[in-house]
Design a protein around this motif. Structure first.
Motif, mmCIF file in Angstrom:
data_model
loop_
_atom_site.group_PDB
_atom_site.id
_atom_site.type_symbol
_atom_site.label_atom_id
_atom_site.label_comp_id
_atom_site.label_asym_id
_atom_site.label_seq_id
_atom_site.Cartn_x
_atom_site.Cartn_y
_atom_site.Cartn_z
ATOM 1 N N VAL A 88 0.982 -1.196 0.015
ATOM 2 C CA VAL A 88 -0.147 0.112 0.029
ATOM 3 C C VAL A 88 0.937 1.215 0.049
ATOM 4 O O VAL A 88 1.615 1.364 0.763
ATOM 5 C CB VAL A 88 -0.839 -0.004 1.239
ATOM 6 C CG1 VAL A 88 -1.688 1.283 1.133
ATOM 7 C CG2 VAL A 88 -1.753 -1.403 1.304
ATOM 8 N N LEU A 89 0.431 2.180 -0.860
ATOM 9 C CA LEU A 89 1.564 3.507 -0.914
ATOM 10 C C LEU A 89 0.462 4.303 0.143
ATOM 11 O O LEU A 89 -0.516 4.671 -0.283
ATOM 12 C CB LEU A 89 1.285 3.934 -2.320
ATOM 13 C CG LEU A 89 1.821 5.412 -2.593
ATOM 14 C CD1 LEU A 89 3.411 5.353 -1.961
ATOM 15 C CD2 LEU A 89 1.861 5.884 -4.021
ATOM 16 N N THR A 90 1.041 4.386 1.217
ATOM 17 C CA THR A 90 0.086 5.198 2.176
ATOM 18 C C THR A 90 0.541 6.447 2.261
ATOM 19 O O THR A 90 -0.153 7.263 2.937
ATOM 20 C CB THR A 90 0.871 4.378 3.732
ATOM 21 O OG1 THR A 90 2.133 4.683 3.803
ATOM 22 C CG2 THR A 90 0.329 2.947 3.601
ATOM 23 N N GLU A 91 1.827 7.210 1.843
ATOM 24 C CA GLU A 91 2.035 8.406 2.105
ATOM 25 C C GLU A 91 2.913 8.960 0.949
ATOM 26 O O GLU A 91 3.797 8.185 0.610
ATOM 27 C CB GLU A 91 2.768 8.805 3.278
ATOM 28 C CG GLU A 91 1.904 8.267 4.672
ATOM 29 C CD GLU A 91 1.004 9.317 5.334
ATOM 30 O OE1 GLU A 91 1.026 10.332 4.784
ATOM 31 O OE2 GLU A 91 0.328 8.741 6.070
ATOM 32 N N TRP A 92 2.954 10.074 0.514
ATOM 33 C CA TRP A 92 3.699 10.763 -0.528
ATOM 34 C C TRP A 92 3.681 12.010 -0.219
ATOM 35 O O TRP A 92 2.478 12.763 -0.003
ATOM 36 C CB TRP A 92 3.533 10.108 -1.935
ATOM 37 C CG TRP A 92 2.226 10.379 -2.529
ATOM 38 C CD1 TRP A 92 1.874 11.403 -3.458
ATOM 39 C CD2 TRP A 92 1.126 9.813 -2.340
ATOM 40 N NE1 TRP A 92 0.713 11.274 -3.713
ATOM 41 C CE2 TRP A 92 -0.042 10.278 -3.113
ATOM 42 C CE3 TRP A 92 0.661 8.630 -1.534
ATOM 43 C CZ2 TRP A 92 -1.091 9.956 -3.292
ATOM 44 C CZ3 TRP A 92 -0.641 8.072 -1.508
ATOM 45 C CH2 TRP A 92 -1.655 8.800 -2.216
ATOM 46 N N GLY A 93 4.843 12.908 -0.774
ATOM 47 C CA GLY A 93 4.680 14.275 -0.689
ATOM 48 C C GLY A 93 5.891 14.894 -1.050
ATOM 49 O O GLY A 93 6.944 14.452 -1.468
ATOM 50 N N THR A 94 6.233 16.324 -0.792
ATOM 51 C CA THR A 94 7.463 16.818 -0.870
ATOM 52 C C THR A 94 7.971 17.168 0.474
ATOM 53 O O THR A 94 7.674 17.409 1.517
ATOM 54 C CB THR A 94 7.188 18.289 -1.380
ATOM 55 O OG1 THR A 94 6.401 18.109 -2.678
ATOM 56 C CG2 THR A 94 8.461 19.061 -1.551
ATOM 57 N N ILE A 95 9.470 16.694 0.607
ATOM 58 C CA ILE A 95 10.394 16.964 1.442
ATOM 59 C C ILE A 95 10.554 18.323 1.636
ATOM 60 O O ILE A 95 11.051 18.964 0.908
ATOM 61 C CB ILE A 95 11.715 16.206 1.353
ATOM 62 C CG1 ILE A 95 11.576 14.877 0.874
ATOM 63 C CG2 ILE A 95 12.648 16.340 2.310
ATOM 64 C CD1 ILE A 95 12.710 13.921 0.174
ATOM 65 N N ASP A 96 10.535 18.783 3.057
ATOM 66 C CA ASP A 96 10.387 20.169 3.389
ATOM 67 C C ASP A 96 11.816 20.755 3.413
ATOM 68 O O ASP A 96 12.770 20.160 3.228
ATOM 69 C CB ASP A 96 9.539 20.450 4.376
ATOM 70 C CG ASP A 96 10.147 19.961 5.863
ATOM 71 O OD1 ASP A 96 11.483 19.670 5.895
ATOM 72 O OD2 ASP A 96 9.217 19.927 6.667
ATOM 73 N N GLU A 97 11.668 22.063 3.738
ATOM 74 C CA GLU A 97 13.141 22.805 3.620
ATOM 75 C C GLU A 97 14.037 22.328 4.948
ATOM 76 O O GLU A 97 15.074 22.811 4.630
ATOM 77 C CB GLU A 97 12.789 24.200 3.867
ATOM 78 C CG GLU A 97 12.185 24.843 4.810
ATOM 79 C CD GLU A 97 10.690 24.575 4.887
ATOM 80 O OE1 GLU A 97 10.263 25.299 5.967
ATOM 81 O OE2 GLU A 97 10.375 24.367 3.976
ATOM 82 N N LYS A 98 13.446 21.775 5.949
ATOM 83 C CA LYS A 98 14.183 21.319 7.122
ATOM 84 C C LYS A 98 14.737 19.733 6.831
ATOM 85 O O LYS A 98 15.144 19.163 7.631
ATOM 86 C CB LYS A 98 13.397 21.554 8.410
ATOM 87 C CG LYS A 98 13.158 22.947 8.659
ATOM 88 C CD LYS A 98 12.402 22.927 10.128
ATOM 89 C CE LYS A 98 12.005 24.409 10.404
ATOM 90 N NZ LYS A 98 11.318 24.573 11.836
ATOM 91 N N ALA A 99 14.294 19.328 5.756
ATOM 92 C CA ALA A 99 14.894 17.868 5.183
ATOM 93 C C ALA A 99 13.658 16.888 5.978
ATOM 94 O O ALA A 99 14.160 15.859 6.607
ATOM 95 C CB ALA A 99 16.135 17.668 5.325
ATOM 96 N N ASN A 100 12.548 17.180 6.224
ATOM 97 C CA ASN A 100 11.529 16.231 6.963
ATOM 98 C C ASN A 100 10.560 15.846 5.897
ATOM 99 O O ASN A 100 10.405 16.390 4.816
ATOM 100 C CB ASN A 100 10.620 16.963 7.858
ATOM 101 C CG ASN A 100 11.517 17.715 9.104
ATOM 102 O OD1 ASN A 100 12.740 16.806 9.434
ATOM 103 N ND2 ASN A 100 11.313 18.755 9.661
#
Length: 260
Positions: A88-100
């Motif tokens: 299951v692809l549970t989460e996806w998104g953009t890595i933020d400027e604090k590298a989180n």
């Protein structure tokens, strides 16, 4: 009841006594008698199996099963990026400027996941994807893309469950559990594939040690429950899913994005 027992076998905690008991049973010849029951409990497609069910001497041997040739179709388009696993692809998104990156509204620092400061920086602004593998899933891991292998390394000692409850209540298991990380390079940009165990040390096994990977080629396998985190440098891919889509069932080899 049986289903709960089987889940316990493959989603163990870092309690050494509990883990050891269930691990010993799962790798014993006695456990092999439960293989058919395991298949029935999780409605596993036996037609995909490389061998007949009675070929596997233990439930662990069945768990790390390989599939018949052609059981998974890999998207052959040169620009496609494919799923490394069934799950299951549970989460996806953009890595933020604090590298989180974020899972179940919890922030996960890349510096903790990857352990290498210089490696962490290159993924800021990039894309992350988190795949969860349940006990019923095929637990071999494959390359999402044709690429050169840059480096491989291991981190962590023990592991907590990586199911929904584990992600909500655990001590950030995706960044703390035992994990094997492979970094790849394609189009002068990097991809990191973190294979995260959910049992204890050595529940993740490498099966590929060559300098080059073909798309869909096997990288390794999980002995017990597990997750995979994929990281892409900014500007490398466009995901194949809308941002509001949730918990997508996916099979190894299916398209998850396109090279930009």
């Amino acid at each position: 009841m049986k289903k709960h027992l089987y889940k316990a076998m493959v989603q163990l905690t870092n309690n050494p006594i509990y883990s050891d008991i269930l691990k010993r049973f799962a790798t014993s010849k006695m456990s092999g008698k439960l293989n058919q029951s395991f298949v029935n409990a999780f409605n596993i497609n036996q037609e995909e199996l490389q061998y007949e069910i009675n070929h596997y001497p233990t439930i662990h041997d069945f768990f790390i099963r390989q599939l018949k040739e052609g059981a998974r179709e890999v998207d052959v388009s040169p620009s496609s990026v494919v799923s490394p696993v069934d799950g299951v692809l549970t989460e996806w998104g953009t890595i933020d400027e604090k590298a989180n990156f974020y899972v179940k509204e919890n922030d996960y620092p890349l510096k903790k996941l990857l352990g290498l400061k210089n490696t962490t920086r290159r993924y800021i602004g990039g894309t992350y994807m988190v795949f969860y593998l349940s006990p019923k899933d095929y637990h071999r891991i494959h390359s999402p893309i044709k690429a050169k292998v840059v480096k491989r390394w291991a981190l962590g000692k023990y592991s907590e469950p990586v199911n929904k409850m584990g992600l909500l209540l655990g001590e950030k298991p995706l960044a703390n559990n035992y994990r094997l990380i492979t970094e790849l390079k394609v189009e002068q940009k990097h991809v990191a594939l973190a294979k995260i165990g959910a049992l204890n040390v050595n529940s993740v096994h490498a099966s590929h040690l060559k300098p080059q990977l073909e798309k869909g080629e096997e990288l390794g396998y999980f002995s017990f429950g597990s997750s995979v985190v994929l990281l892409f440098e900014a500007g490398l891919i466009k995901t194949a899913f809308a941002t509001d889509e949730q918990d997508i069932m996916i099979r190894q080899g299916e398209k998850i994005g396109t090279l930009v």
